[in-house]
Design a protein around this motif. Structure first.
Motif, PDB file in Angstrom:
ATOM      1  N   LEU A  84      10.334   6.060 -10.653  1.00 46.87           N
ATOM      2  CA  LEU A  84       9.022   5.982 -10.800  1.00 46.87           C
ATOM      3  C   LEU A  84       8.768   7.209 -10.367  1.00 46.87           C
ATOM      4  CD1 LEU A  84       8.138   2.151 -10.261  1.00 46.87           C
ATOM      5  CD2 LEU A  84       8.807   3.178 -12.464  1.00 46.87           C
ATOM      6  N   ARG A  85       8.854   7.611  -9.419  1.00 47.71           N
ATOM      7  CA  ARG A  85       7.485   8.863  -8.745  1.00 47.71           C
ATOM      8  C   ARG A  85       7.915  10.032  -9.895  1.00 47.71           C
ATOM      9  NH1 ARG A  85       8.966  13.349  -5.858  1.00 47.71           N
ATOM     10  NH2 ARG A  85       7.002  13.762  -4.593  1.00 47.71           N
ATOM     11  N   LEU A 104      -4.439   7.686 -14.131  1.00 44.96           N
ATOM     12  CA  LEU A 104      -4.274   6.364 -14.081  1.00 44.96           C
ATOM     13  C   LEU A 104      -3.489   5.969 -14.130  1.00 44.96           C
ATOM     14  CD1 LEU A 104      -6.063   3.876 -13.156  1.00 44.96           C
ATOM     15  CD2 LEU A 104      -6.520   3.562 -15.280  1.00 44.96           C
ATOM     16  N   PHE A 105      -2.248   6.134 -13.066  1.00 43.96           N
ATOM     17  CA  PHE A 105      -0.904   4.675 -13.290  1.00 43.96           C
ATOM     18  C   PHE A 105      -1.478   3.298 -12.989  1.00 43.96           C
ATOM     19  CE2 PHE A 105       1.461   2.630 -10.060  1.00 43.96           C
ATOM     20  CZ  PHE A 105       2.807   2.363 -11.063  1.00 43.96           C
ATOM     21  N   ILE A 106      -1.207   3.402 -13.865  1.00 42.73           N
ATOM     22  CA  ILE A 106      -0.737   1.831 -14.609  1.00 42.73           C
ATOM     23  C   ILE A 106       0.768   1.202 -14.342  1.00 42.73           C
ATOM     24  CG2 ILE A 106      -1.929  -0.657 -15.409  1.00 42.73           C
ATOM     25  CD1 ILE A 106      -3.981   0.928 -15.999  1.00 42.73           C
ATOM     26  N   PRO A 107       1.088   0.134 -13.937  1.00 45.06           N
ATOM     27  CA  PRO A 107       2.438  -0.457 -14.311  1.00 45.06           C
ATOM     28  C   PRO A 107       2.935  -1.331 -15.085  1.00 45.06           C
ATOM     29  CG  PRO A 107       1.790  -1.297 -11.912  1.00 45.06           C
ATOM     30  CD  PRO A 107       0.874  -0.093 -12.413  1.00 45.06           C
ATOM     31  N   ALA A 108       3.566  -1.293 -15.537  1.00 46.30           N
ATOM     32  CA  ALA A 108       3.835  -1.970 -17.079  1.00 46.30           C
ATOM     33  C   ALA A 108       3.852  -3.242 -16.409  1.00 46.30           C
ATOM     34  CB  ALA A 108       5.713  -1.506 -17.500  1.00 46.30           C
ATOM     35  N   VAL A 151      -4.433  15.798  -6.438  1.00 49.73           N
ATOM     36  CA  VAL A 151      -5.358  15.950  -5.372  1.00 49.73           C
ATOM     37  C   VAL A 151      -4.190  14.931  -4.093  1.00 49.73           C
ATOM     38  CG1 VAL A 151      -6.429  13.037  -6.093  1.00 49.73           C
ATOM     39  CG2 VAL A 151      -7.191  14.904  -4.314  1.00 49.73           C
ATOM     40  N   ILE A 152      -3.745  14.131  -4.268  1.00 46.52           N
ATOM     41  CA  ILE A 152      -2.333  13.585  -3.155  1.00 46.52           C
ATOM     42  C   ILE A 152      -1.204  12.565  -4.093  1.00 46.52           C
ATOM     43  CG2 ILE A 152      -4.190  12.311  -2.507  1.00 46.52           C
ATOM     44  CD1 ILE A 152      -3.964   9.759  -3.224  1.00 46.52           C
ATOM     45  N   PRO A 153       0.169  13.219  -3.300  1.00 44.61           N
ATOM     46  CA  PRO A 153       0.938  12.573  -4.175  1.00 44.61           C
ATOM     47  C   PRO A 153       1.032  10.508  -4.413  1.00 44.61           C
ATOM     48  CG  PRO A 153       0.865  13.041  -1.309  1.00 44.61           C
ATOM     49  CD  PRO A 153       0.262  12.623  -1.610  1.00 44.61           C
ATOM     50  N   THR A 154       2.222  10.520  -4.960  1.00 39.98           N
ATOM     51  CA  THR A 154       2.116   8.991  -5.422  1.00 39.98           C
ATOM     52  C   THR A 154       3.375   8.509  -3.753  1.00 39.98           C
ATOM     53  OG1 THR A 154       1.694  10.188  -7.492  1.00 39.98           O
ATOM     54  CG2 THR A 154       1.906   7.560  -7.739  1.00 39.98           C
ATOM     55  N   PHE A 155       3.032   7.513  -3.634  1.00 40.36           N
ATOM     56  CA  PHE A 155       3.513   7.012  -3.695  1.00 40.36           C
ATOM     57  C   PHE A 155       4.718   5.489  -4.294  1.00 40.36           C
ATOM     58  CE2 PHE A 155       1.825   9.473  -0.088  1.00 40.36           C
ATOM     59  CZ  PHE A 155       2.431   9.682   0.176  1.00 40.36           C
ATOM     60  N   PHE A 156       5.366   5.036  -4.237  1.00 34.76           N
ATOM     61  CA  PHE A 156       5.403   3.680  -4.638  1.00 34.76           C
ATOM     62  C   PHE A 156       6.253   2.591  -3.836  1.00 34.76           C
ATOM     63  CE2 PHE A 156       5.831   6.496  -7.452  1.00 34.76           C
ATOM     64  CZ  PHE A 156       4.457   6.072  -8.907  1.00 34.76           C
ATOM     65  N   GLY A 157       6.158   1.367  -3.857  1.00 37.48           N
ATOM     66  CA  GLY A 157       7.122   0.789  -3.648  1.00 37.48           C
ATOM     67  C   GLY A 157       6.191  -0.361  -1.991  1.00 37.48           C
TER      68      GLY A 157
END
Length: 222
Positions: A84-85, A104-108, A151-157
């Motif tokens: 995902l990252r 805008l990140f939105i999960p499926a 502006v910031i990184p993306t984290f998951f989980g």
């Protein structure tokens, strides 16, 4: 938004379909889990397409996902590398190269999300350096608007919501938290499925669960 028009792109990454929703494997066949994922994606894309978002970017390795994306006039990117990252990085790079600095990140797998949710998140973005974030019930992140994208990184989980907030504070970025009973619920377990089904109206996912009898199986084990 400081009197300046900004373009916003929604990024929706989709994992390999055969690897999706494995926590439901005791309840559903692989084919049913694949179809569940595609139906949830349909509901997510419907909501985004009815919103104020300008562009939708779907990232996946699956031709089935590509077909759904095309149905809702979304830009489909075949993933360069798994995860995902990496998918969000790939889509963010595409957006930047096309002059879109707000993503805008939105999960499926948040089929309850509505046009009003998406618009509310976008409306909260009023500054040149800002983040709007929505938590999941497990402490993850189920929506992340970034202006600009880097502006910031993306984290998951699990724990990603806290990681995002820590990074936001460390970098002194303006932020808002948008809490929604619809966005907070992603579908990972039979309990999630039943909780979501109870408040689904005429959604594509809700109809699929009824027509296949999956929801009856869920009720029997809960």
């Amino acid at each position: 938004m400081e009197g300046v028009f900004i373009r916003v792109a929604a990024i929706v990454p989709v994992k390999r379909l055969r690897d999706s929703k494995t926590r439901l494997s005791s309840l559903m066949s692989e084919e049913e889990r694949v179809n569940l994922t595609l139906n949830m994606l349909t509901d997510v894309l419907k909501a985004i397409r009815m919103s104020a978002v300008d562009e939708v970017v779907v990232v996946s390795s699956s031709p089935e996902v590509c077909k759904v994306a095309e149905t809702y006039r979304a830009k489909f990117l075949k993933e360069n590398s798994p995860g995902l990252r990496n998918a969000v990085i790939q889509a963010s790079s595409w957006c930047t190269s096309h002059g879109i600095e707000t993503t805008l990140f939105i999960p499926a797998d948040v089929p309850l999300i509505t046009r009003e949710d998406v618009n509310a998140i976008v409306d909260l973005c009023r500054h040149e350096r800002q983040v709007v974030i929505s938590p999941s019930k497990s402490g993850g992140t189920n929506a992340l608007l970034r202006r600009p994208t880097g502006v910031i990184p993306t984290f998951f989980g699990v724990g990603s919501f806290r990681k995002h907030l820590e990074c936001i504070i460390e970098r002194r970025v303006r932020y808002d938290i948008y809490v929604s009973p619809r966005i907070i619920l992603d579908i990972d377990s039979p309990e999630d499925l039943y909780e979501a089904y109870k408040i689904m109206n005429s959604s594509t996912t809700g109809r699929y669960l009824e027509e296949t009898g999956i929801i009856d199986r869920v009720k029997r084990i809960l």
